[in-house]
Design a protein around this motif. Structure first.
Motif, PDB file in Angstrom:
ATOM      1  N   HIS A  59       0.829  -1.210   0.000  1.00  0.00           N
ATOM      2  CA  HIS A  59       0.000   0.000   0.000  1.00  0.00           C
ATOM      3  C   HIS A  59       0.858   1.253   0.000  1.00  0.00           C
ATOM      4  O   HIS A  59       1.910   1.286   0.643  1.00  0.00           O
ATOM      5  CB  HIS A  59      -0.858   0.048   1.274  1.00  0.00           C
TER       6      HIS A  59
ATOM      7  N   CYS B  90      -3.204   5.345   1.098  1.00  0.00           N
ATOM      8  CA  CYS B  90      -4.253   4.358   0.845  1.00  0.00           C
ATOM      9  C   CYS B  90      -5.283   4.362   1.968  1.00  0.00           C
ATOM     10  O   CYS B  90      -4.936   4.402   3.134  1.00  0.00           O
ATOM     11  CB  CYS B  90      -3.613   2.989   0.768  1.00  0.00           C
TER      12      CYS B  90
ATOM     13  N   CYS C  79      -1.982  -3.091  -3.743  1.00  0.00           N
ATOM     14  CA  CYS C  79      -3.392  -2.914  -3.374  1.00  0.00           C
ATOM     15  C   CYS C  79      -4.141  -2.338  -4.595  1.00  0.00           C
ATOM     16  O   CYS C  79      -3.602  -1.527  -5.335  1.00  0.00           O
ATOM     17  CB  CYS C  79      -3.402  -1.953  -2.196  1.00  0.00           C
TER      18      CYS C  79
ATOM     19  N   CYS D 206      -6.391  -0.111  -5.029  1.00  0.00           N
ATOM     20  CA  CYS D 206      -6.562   1.332  -5.164  1.00  0.00           C
ATOM     21  C   CYS D 206      -5.216   2.066  -5.212  1.00  0.00           C
ATOM     22  O   CYS D 206      -5.185   3.271  -5.380  1.00  0.00           O
ATOM     23  CB  CYS D 206      -7.437   1.868  -4.056  1.00  0.00           C
ATOM     24  N   CYS D 207      -4.117   1.341  -5.097  1.00  0.00           N
ATOM     25  CA  CYS D 207      -2.796   1.971  -5.133  1.00  0.00           C
ATOM     26  C   CYS D 207      -2.053   1.692  -6.440  1.00  0.00           C
ATOM     27  O   CYS D 207      -0.881   2.016  -6.565  1.00  0.00           O
ATOM     28  CB  CYS D 207      -1.949   1.507  -3.969  1.00  0.00           C
TER      29      CYS D 207
HETATM   30 ZN   LIG Z   1      -4.581   1.197  -1.727  1.00  0.00          ZN
END
Ligand SMILES: [Zn+2]
Length: 65
Positions: free
Chosen positions: A19, A23, A60, A62-63
């Motif tokens: 992450h 995040c 991750c 969203c990363c």
């Molecule tokens: Zn993330």
């Protein structure tokens, strides 16, 4: 450049997630490992693999850069 962290505990698929510092799913301070400062997540992933001797490491969702 961003700070990157890996989780200490694998997810249900046995994968360790990496992450970035901003995040929203960043694990809390007790369940994460500081990896370093990197320009992108690929470098953070390769460092995590080397440093933690892991093969199943993913960024991750969203990363992703
Ligand atoms: Zn993330």
């Amino acid at each position: 450049m961003q700070y990157y962290y890996s989780s200490k505990n694998p997810d249900s698929l046995g994968v360790i997630r990496v992450h970035a510092e901003k995040c929203r799913e960043l694990p809390d301070v007790l369940t994460r490992i500081y990896l370093g400062i990197f320009p992108n997540s690929s470098l953070a992933i390769s460092t995590a693999k080397e440093k933690l001797q892991l093969t199943k490491v993913r960024v991750c969702n969203c990363c992703v850069d």
